[in-house]
Design an enzyme around this catalytic site. Structure first.
Site, PDB file in Angstrom:
ATOM      1  N   SER A 114      36.999  -2.896  44.007  1.00 14.52           N
ATOM      2  CA  SER A 114      36.132  -4.063  44.177  1.00 14.52           C
ATOM      3  C   SER A 114      36.731  -5.381  43.727  1.00 14.52           C
ATOM      4  CB  SER A 114      34.824  -3.837  43.439  1.00 14.52           C
ATOM      5  OG  SER A 114      34.059  -2.903  44.126  1.00 14.52           O
ATOM      6  N   PHE A 172      29.073   9.447  48.299  1.00 14.80           N
ATOM      7  CA  PHE A 172      29.808  10.056  47.188  1.00 14.80           C
ATOM      8  C   PHE A 172      28.897  10.758  46.180  1.00 14.80           C
ATOM      9  CE2 PHE A 172      32.603   6.391  48.512  1.00 14.80           C
ATOM     10  CZ  PHE A 172      33.443   7.179  49.278  1.00 14.80           C
ATOM     11  N   THR A 175      31.237  14.234  44.498  1.00 12.80           N
ATOM     12  CA  THR A 175      32.416  13.381  44.404  1.00 12.80           C
ATOM     13  C   THR A 175      33.591  13.819  45.264  1.00 12.80           C
ATOM     14  OG1 THR A 175      31.703  12.747  42.207  1.00 12.80           O
ATOM     15  CG2 THR A 175      34.015  12.340  42.756  1.00 12.80           C
ATOM     16  N   ASN A 213      27.943  -2.214  47.869  1.00 17.02           N
ATOM     17  CA  ASN A 213      29.137  -2.431  48.687  1.00 17.02           C
ATOM     18  C   ASN A 213      28.794  -2.986  50.062  1.00 17.02           C
ATOM     19  OD1 ASN A 213      31.386  -1.543  46.964  1.00 17.02           O
ATOM     20  ND2 ASN A 213      30.303   0.415  46.976  1.00 17.02           N
ATOM     21  N   GLY A 354      37.246  -2.756  39.278  1.00 19.09           N
ATOM     22  CA  GLY A 354      37.419  -2.001  40.510  1.00 19.09           C
ATOM     23  C   GLY A 354      37.402  -0.501  40.268  1.00 19.09           C
ATOM     24  N   SER A 380      39.385   8.315  37.965  1.00 20.98           N
ATOM     25  CA  SER A 380      38.033   7.767  38.175  1.00 20.98           C
ATOM     26  C   SER A 380      37.038   8.911  38.139  1.00 20.98           C
ATOM     27  CB  SER A 380      37.947   7.024  39.515  1.00 20.98           C
ATOM     28  OG  SER A 380      38.009   7.952  40.580  1.00 20.98           O
TER      29      SER A 380
HETATM   30  C1  REX Z   1      32.497   4.556  44.831  1.00 22.36           C
HETATM   31  C2  REX Z   1      32.490   5.920  44.224  1.00 22.36           C
HETATM   32  C3  REX Z   1      32.753   3.481  43.807  1.00 22.36           C
HETATM   33  C4  REX Z   1      33.754   6.287  43.463  1.00 22.36           C
HETATM   34  C5  REX Z   1      32.556   2.088  44.356  1.00 22.36           C
HETATM   35  N1  REX Z   1      33.664   1.318  44.375  1.00 22.36           N
HETATM   36  O1  REX Z   1      31.481   1.684  44.703  1.00 22.36           O
HETATM   37  C6  REX Z   1      33.649  -0.101  44.668  1.00 22.36           C
HETATM   38  C7  REX Z   1      34.013  -0.736  43.351  1.00 22.36           C
HETATM   39  C8  REX Z   1      34.605  -0.446  45.761  1.00 22.36           C
HETATM   40  O2  REX Z   1      35.172  -0.913  43.013  1.00 22.36           O
HETATM   41  N2  REX Z   1      32.989  -0.883  42.504  1.00 22.36           N
HETATM   42  C9  REX Z   1      33.197  -1.040  41.105  1.00 22.36           C
HETATM   43  C10 REX Z   1      33.794   7.655  42.823  1.00 22.36           C
HETATM   44  C11 REX Z   1      32.163  -0.287  40.346  1.00 22.36           C
HETATM   45  C12 REX Z   1      33.117  -2.466  40.640  1.00 22.36           C
HETATM   46  O3  REX Z   1      32.721  -3.339  41.361  1.00 22.36           O
HETATM   47  O4  REX Z   1      33.436  -2.667  39.498  1.00 22.36           O
HETATM   48  N3  REX Z   1      32.523   8.063  42.279  1.00 22.36           N
HETATM   49  C13 REX Z   1      34.859   7.607  41.725  1.00 22.36           C
HETATM   50  C14 REX Z   1      31.855   9.107  42.748  1.00 22.36           C
HETATM   51  C15 REX Z   1      30.559   9.415  42.020  1.00 22.36           C
HETATM   52  O5  REX Z   1      32.247   9.758  43.676  1.00 22.36           O
HETATM   53  N4  REX Z   1      29.965  10.627  42.469  1.00 22.36           N
HETATM   54  O6  REX Z   1      34.517   7.413  40.555  1.00 22.36           O
HETATM   55  O7  REX Z   1      36.024   7.690  42.116  1.00 22.36           O
END
Ligand code: REX
Length: 437
Positions: A114, A172, A175, A213, A354, A380
């Site tokens: 992100s 997700f 996961t 998102n 991110g 992650s």
């Molecule tokens: C999606 C799931 C995470 C990841 C997400 N990422 O929304 C966006 C981002 C692009 O960077 N957001 C972060 C997965 C929070 C921000 O803005 O700081 N989680 C993982 C799962 C949970 O699959 N079941 O942790 O890799």
């Protein structure tokens, strides 16, 4: 093992500091008024990088690294650019690649998730500056029929106040299976928006901050509609080329990270299950919301340049910095594609976080852009590690400040995390409706 390489100018001599003080009337006067060794030591520490902040506390930083790795990350790193890059610290621990044991490297590229949202916002705000799009106009004016609620404005997207459901909650929920199902897929923006609008709105436009998102997928669609070019071309022409961000690339839908890079390792939901190498993926599920690749030097330069006024006009940067709380701690805020965090030493920093499968990252800078910090850990789906990684900001921006003189000493204890102690769990924005592990 923790490794460190110090910038040559990080250890500035006392004589240089004296010269600096003598050449700045206010500092010289302060030095004359307060002659006690303690006060002089604090003043010297604060000026050590020429950016007015305490020296980074590398011991605390390494303690955080050890905790991040004990929590399950194969590797971790932080790059600190003091005084706009004149003093550089490159700190690493652990490995970039578990298969060959290659060590973590601050020059290497990784998936920034992100943090991409700040790049997308800069492009969009440049278009506002050019009069091609307006912040408080309905998205429907530019993309007729895309969103069911025609009152959602462009600003609602950038502030996460559209009420559009975050489709990654469903994608997700499980996961690893969720990741494997999309890792080689290529989506259109419209397909991703449809996944969101299949759900009812989560709030009325403007009413509530709800990280989604979907908002930044619509921002990508807007950029492409208004300019007639791909977001990749717009990132390159407006940001990457002018700032010479030579390690920043948007390669969607290619699934590989070009050049020297770090491998990402996703933590499965099942306790004790082996990490999954998640390096290669299209990140098509995120695109303009999270598919960029960069490295710490480029991210520090990007946010420093942003705050230094090199990307946006002063009025547009003021818009980007209009913050509202993103949680109830009183220390975390969201502007337009930009986060603010208030640290224990009274310093506010601006940037983004991110999360992409296998990669957690933080990139923040001071309001004057003089000190910038990027940290990443190559895992992650491990909220505890993400929370601890955030404490690198305390060590890097706040350093060791004597308790008696620190503004934090006067702050309420709830706002005073110790640099090497993990702060309260930080779950605010990661797929908010999905159970945490
Ligand atoms: C999606 C799931 C995470 C990841 C997400 N990422 O929304 C966006 C981002 C692009 O960077 N957001 C972060 C997965 C929070 C921000 O803005 O700081 N989680 C993982 C799962 C949970 O699959 N079941 O942790 O890799």
């Amino acid at each position: 093992m923790v490794q460190g390489k110090f910038g040559k100018r990080a250890a500035m001599g006392a004589s240089v500091l004296a010269l600096v003080a003598a050449s700045v009337p206010a500092l010289a006067a302060q030095a004359q008024a307060d002659t006690s060794p303690e006060v002089a030591a604090v003043a010297a520490a604060r000026r050590a990088l020429g950016d007015g902040l305490p020296k980074p506390d590398l011991d605390a930083l390494h303690t955080v690294f050890a905790q991040v790795m004990a929590g399950g990350a194969p590797g971790v790193m932080t790059r600190i650019d003091g005084d706009r890059g004149a003093s550089v610290y490159r700190e690493t621990a652990g490995v970039a690649d578990r298969s060959d044991g290659r060590t973590m490297n601050t020059d290497a590229r990784f998936r920034i998730g992100s943090i991409t949202k700040s790049f997308s916002t800069v492009v969009l705000l440049q278009l506002v500056q050019e009069g091609k799009i307006a912040l408080d106009t309905s998205v429907d004016t530019y993309l007729p029929g895309l969103l069911p609620d025609t009152t959602i404005t462009v600003r609602n997207l950038l502030t996460h106040r559209s009420g559009l459901w975050d489709y990654t909650n469903d994608m997700f929920a499980n996961t690893v299976p969720g990741f494997e199902a999309v890792r080689n897929k290529v989506f259109t923006y419209q397909e991703l928006v449809k996944l969101s609008t299949a759900h009812p709105a989560t709030a009325k436009p403007g009413a509530a901050y709800q990280y989604s998102n979907t908002n930044f997928v619509v921002v990508g669609a807007l950029i492409e509609k208004i300019t007639g070019q791909s977001v990749r071309t717009e990132y390159e022409q407006r940001i990457i080329t002018p700032l010479q961000l030579t390690d920043t690339v948007y390669v969607h839908p290619s699934a590989t990270i070009p050049g020297l890079h770090i491998n990402g390792y996703l933590t499965p939901d099942e306790a004790g299950a082996a990490l999954v190498d998640s390096t290669d993926q299209t990140v098509s599920w995120a695109q303009s919301a999270g598919a960029m690749v960069s490295n710490p030097r480029d991210l520090n330069r990007f946010f420093s340049s942003l705050m230094g006024g090199r990307l946006l006009s002063a009025p547009m940067l003021t818009e980007m910095l209009k913050m509202t709380p993103s949680d109830t701690t009183g220390t975390r805020f969201y502007g337009l594609g930009l986060r603010q965090r208030d640290l224990s030493c009274g310093v506010s920093v601006y940037g983004h976080t991110g999360t992409v499968q296998g990669f957690y990252s933080y990139a923040f800078t001071t309001r004057d852009g003089r000190r910038s910090v990027t940290s990443m850990a190559n895992t992650s789906n491990n909220g505890n590690v993400n929370t601890i990684l955030g404490d690198t900001l305390e060590a890097a921006f706040c350093g060791k400040t004597p308790a008696s003189t620190s503004p934090a000493a006067k702050a309420p204890s709830s706002k005073r995390p110790a640099a090497a102690t993990p702060s309260a769990p930080f779950y605010e924005d990661i797929a908010p409706n999905v159970p945490r592990h």
